[in-house]
Design a protein around this motif. Structure first.
Motif, PDB file in Angstrom:
ATOM      1  N   SER A   1       1.738  -4.011   8.666  1.00  0.00           N
ATOM      2  CA  SER A   1       2.951  -3.900   7.857  1.00  0.00           C
ATOM      3  C   SER A   1       2.659  -3.385   6.454  1.00  0.00           C
ATOM      4  CB  SER A   1       3.633  -5.274   7.777  1.00  0.00           C
ATOM      5  OG  SER A   1       4.721  -5.259   6.880  1.00  0.00           O
ATOM      6  N   ASN A   2       3.641  -2.673   5.896  1.00  0.00           N
ATOM      7  CA  ASN A   2       3.578  -2.408   4.462  1.00  0.00           C
ATOM      8  C   ASN A   2       3.771  -3.732   3.735  1.00  0.00           C
ATOM      9  OD1 ASN A   2       6.309  -2.755   5.146  1.00  0.00           O
ATOM     10  ND2 ASN A   2       7.028  -1.275   3.637  1.00  0.00           N
ATOM     11  N   HIS A   3       3.499  -3.751   2.438  1.00  0.00           N
ATOM     12  CA  HIS A   3       3.523  -5.042   1.729  1.00  0.00           C
ATOM     13  C   HIS A   3       4.114  -4.850   0.344  1.00  0.00           C
ATOM     14  CE1 HIS A   3       2.761  -9.125   1.081  1.00  0.00           C
ATOM     15  NE2 HIS A   3       1.497  -9.096   0.695  1.00  0.00           N
ATOM     16  N   LYS A   4       5.402  -5.192   0.231  1.00  0.00           N
ATOM     17  CA  LYS A   4       6.105  -5.040  -1.033  1.00  0.00           C
ATOM     18  C   LYS A   4       6.315  -6.352  -1.768  1.00  0.00           C
ATOM     19  CE  LYS A   4       8.913  -0.934   0.018  1.00  0.00           C
ATOM     20  NZ  LYS A   4      10.321  -0.466   0.086  1.00  0.00           N
ATOM     21  N   ALA A   5       6.322  -7.469  -1.029  1.00  0.00           N
ATOM     22  CA  ALA A   5       6.649  -8.753  -1.654  1.00  0.00           C
ATOM     23  C   ALA A   5       6.087  -9.901  -0.832  1.00  0.00           C
ATOM     24  CB  ALA A   5       8.169  -8.905  -1.796  1.00  0.00           C
ATOM     25  N   VAL A   6       5.975 -11.063  -1.464  1.00  0.00           N
ATOM     26  CA  VAL A   6       5.510 -12.258  -0.764  1.00  0.00           C
ATOM     27  C   VAL A   6       6.407 -12.556   0.426  1.00  0.00           C
ATOM     28  CG1 VAL A   6       5.186 -14.754  -0.977  1.00  0.00           C
ATOM     29  CG2 VAL A   6       4.433 -13.240  -2.819  1.00  0.00           C
ATOM     30  N   MET A   7       7.696 -12.258   0.284  1.00  0.00           N
ATOM     31  CA  MET A   7       8.656 -12.570   1.340  1.00  0.00           C
ATOM     32  C   MET A   7       8.440 -11.767   2.619  1.00  0.00           C
ATOM     33  SD  MET A   7      10.708 -15.027   0.830  1.00  0.00           S
ATOM     34  CE  MET A   7      11.204 -16.141  -0.482  1.00  0.00           C
ATOM     35  N   ASP A   8       7.594 -10.745   2.575  1.00  0.00           N
ATOM     36  CA  ASP A   8       7.276 -10.020   3.813  1.00  0.00           C
ATOM     37  C   ASP A   8       6.745 -10.977   4.875  1.00  0.00           C
ATOM     38  OD1 ASP A   8       7.934  -7.546   2.680  1.00  0.00           O
ATOM     39  OD2 ASP A   8       5.918  -7.258   1.899  1.00  0.00           O
ATOM     40  N   SER A   9       5.930 -11.922   4.428  1.00  0.00           N
ATOM     41  CA  SER A   9       5.288 -12.876   5.358  1.00  0.00           C
ATOM     42  C   SER A   9       6.263 -13.923   5.889  1.00  0.00           C
ATOM     43  CB  SER A   9       4.121 -13.575   4.662  1.00  0.00           C
ATOM     44  OG  SER A   9       3.138 -12.644   4.274  1.00  0.00           O
TER      45      SER A   9
ATOM     46  N   GLY B   1      -4.020  -4.256   1.818  1.00  0.00           N
ATOM     47  CA  GLY B   1      -4.889  -5.292   1.268  1.00  0.00           C
ATOM     48  C   GLY B   1      -4.273  -6.122   0.170  1.00  0.00           C
ATOM     49  N   THR B   2      -3.180  -5.652  -0.417  1.00  0.00           N
ATOM     50  CA  THR B   2      -2.498  -6.370  -1.484  1.00  0.00           C
ATOM     51  C   THR B   2      -1.090  -5.810  -1.602  1.00  0.00           C
ATOM     52  OG1 THR B   2      -2.636  -7.046  -3.822  1.00  0.00           O
ATOM     53  CG2 THR B   2      -3.245  -4.778  -3.311  1.00  0.00           C
ATOM     54  N   ARG B   3      -0.240  -6.490  -2.356  1.00  0.00           N
ATOM     55  CA  ARG B   3       1.116  -5.996  -2.543  1.00  0.00           C
ATOM     56  C   ARG B   3       1.121  -4.689  -3.330  1.00  0.00           C
ATOM     57  NH1 ARG B   3       4.237 -10.640  -5.424  1.00  0.00           N
ATOM     58  NH2 ARG B   3       2.114 -11.090  -6.124  1.00  0.00           N
TER      59      ARG B   3
ATOM     60  N   ILE C   1      -4.787   6.363  -2.909  1.00  0.00           N
ATOM     61  CA  ILE C   1      -5.780   5.502  -3.555  1.00  0.00           C
ATOM     62  C   ILE C   1      -5.467   4.069  -3.148  1.00  0.00           C
ATOM     63  CG2 ILE C   1      -6.133   7.017  -5.565  1.00  0.00           C
ATOM     64  CD1 ILE C   1      -4.398   5.087  -7.181  1.00  0.00           C
ATOM     65  N   TYR C   2      -6.435   3.175  -3.320  1.00  0.00           N
ATOM     66  CA  TYR C   2      -6.206   1.778  -2.977  1.00  0.00           C
ATOM     67  C   TYR C   2      -5.349   1.111  -4.050  1.00  0.00           C
ATOM     68  CZ  TYR C   2      -9.992   2.361   0.411  1.00  0.00           C
ATOM     69  OH  TYR C   2     -10.773   2.802   1.446  1.00  0.00           O
ATOM     70  N   ALA C   3      -4.415   0.294  -3.622  1.00  0.00           N
ATOM     71  CA  ALA C   3      -3.550  -0.423  -4.569  1.00  0.00           C
ATOM     72  C   ALA C   3      -4.376  -1.323  -5.477  1.00  0.00           C
ATOM     73  CB  ALA C   3      -2.507  -1.238  -3.813  1.00  0.00           C
ATOM     74  N   ALA C   4      -5.415  -1.955  -4.913  1.00  0.00           N
ATOM     75  CA  ALA C   4      -6.257  -2.846  -5.712  1.00  0.00           C
ATOM     76  C   ALA C   4      -6.960  -2.075  -6.832  1.00  0.00           C
ATOM     77  CB  ALA C   4      -7.282  -3.535  -4.825  1.00  0.00           C
ATOM     78  N   THR C   5      -7.349  -0.827  -6.557  1.00  0.00           N
ATOM     79  CA  THR C   5      -7.993   0.004  -7.577  1.00  0.00           C
ATOM     80  C   THR C   5      -7.039   0.297  -8.713  1.00  0.00           C
ATOM     81  OG1 THR C   5      -9.408   1.051  -5.912  1.00  0.00           O
ATOM     82  CG2 THR C   5      -9.138   2.215  -7.998  1.00  0.00           C
TER      83      THR C   5
END
Length: 237
Positions: free
Chosen positions: A39-47, A120-122, A215-219
């Motif tokens: 899944s894409n990951h936009k918010a905590v509520m995704d989970s 890997g992160t929002r 690019i990686y979101a974490a970067t």
């Protein structure tokens, strides 16, 4: 037991009222057997909204910080994620990648659905970022399909930095399963893993309509944090 109580009695009705969630492409979810939901990951509520609308139980790999907190909040958080059947992984140690792979393969080996956020992160700004190859490594090692999932509207209900959810329309869009059996026996090949990951991210871009950033979101988050640290404080006094 707690998973289903949260979904149908304790938490689900509130989430339904807030997000009025609908699901598209539910026929692409297998009735049984293991698969990876990427899944894409936009918010905590995704989970929360993906398990709410999926007919089968989904197990996510959750960061170990959710299970190690102290005080009332820490104890409640640990109980909640444990009761919901989530699997803790340490993302900071030298063996983090191997531990996450082993945990994911255990879930898939049990015939379950494994939820993964390839970024890997929002997302820090709503765009879709480069995927990490851990998802591909699991899919190839376990020989399971990857099902792309686009979460739409969760960033409006649960904006980054917000303390309370805001009513918004949520859509869970399920794509067709991607079969990577053509790469059988090639687990561990980093070029194959990158190709698998990029194919999944392309499908996610199509499903979600998000702009893709290579690019990686974490970067990006690290660069933004470093820039903020270098800005001098010019406030008087």
């Amino acid at each position: 037991m707690w998973y289903w109580l949260f979904k149908y009695i304790l938490l689900g009705p509130i989430l339904f009222a807030l997000g009025r969630p609908t699901i598209e492409g539910a026929q692409h979810l297998p009735a049984d057997g293991p698969a990876i939901l990427a899944s894409n990951h936009k918010a905590v509520m995704d989970s929360f909204y993906l398990p709410l609308r999926a007919p089968r139980r989904i197990t996510f790999l959750a960061k170990s910080e959710y299970f190690t907190g102290t005080g009332f909040t820490g104890r409640f958080q640990r109980w909640f994620f444990t009761a919901a059947g989530q699997v803790p992984i340490d993302r900071t140690g030298a063996d983090a990648a191997a531990d996450a792979l082993a945990a994911g393969l255990r879930v898939l080996g049990g015939g379950k659905l494994l939820g993964i956020y390839p970024e890997g992160t929002r997302s820090p700004d709503g765009r879709l970022y480069k995927g990490k190859t851990g998802m591909a490594r699991m899919a190839l090692a376990a020989g399971v399909p990857v099902i792309p999932v686009a979460m739409i509207g969760t960033e409006k209900l649960n904006p980054i930095g917000s303390r309370w959810p805001r009513p918004a329309k949520i859509v869970v869009r399920i794509g067709e399963p991607i079969d990577f059996s053509r790469f059988h026996g090639m687990a561990g090949n980093r070029f194959v893993e990158r190709a698998v990951t990029d194919e999944v991210m392309y499908k996610l871009m199509q499903l979600s309509g998000q702009e893709y950033v290579d690019i990686y979101a974490a970067t990006l988050k690290k660069k933004a944090s470093a820039s903020a640290d270098r800005v001098p404080d010019t406030r008087a006094g």
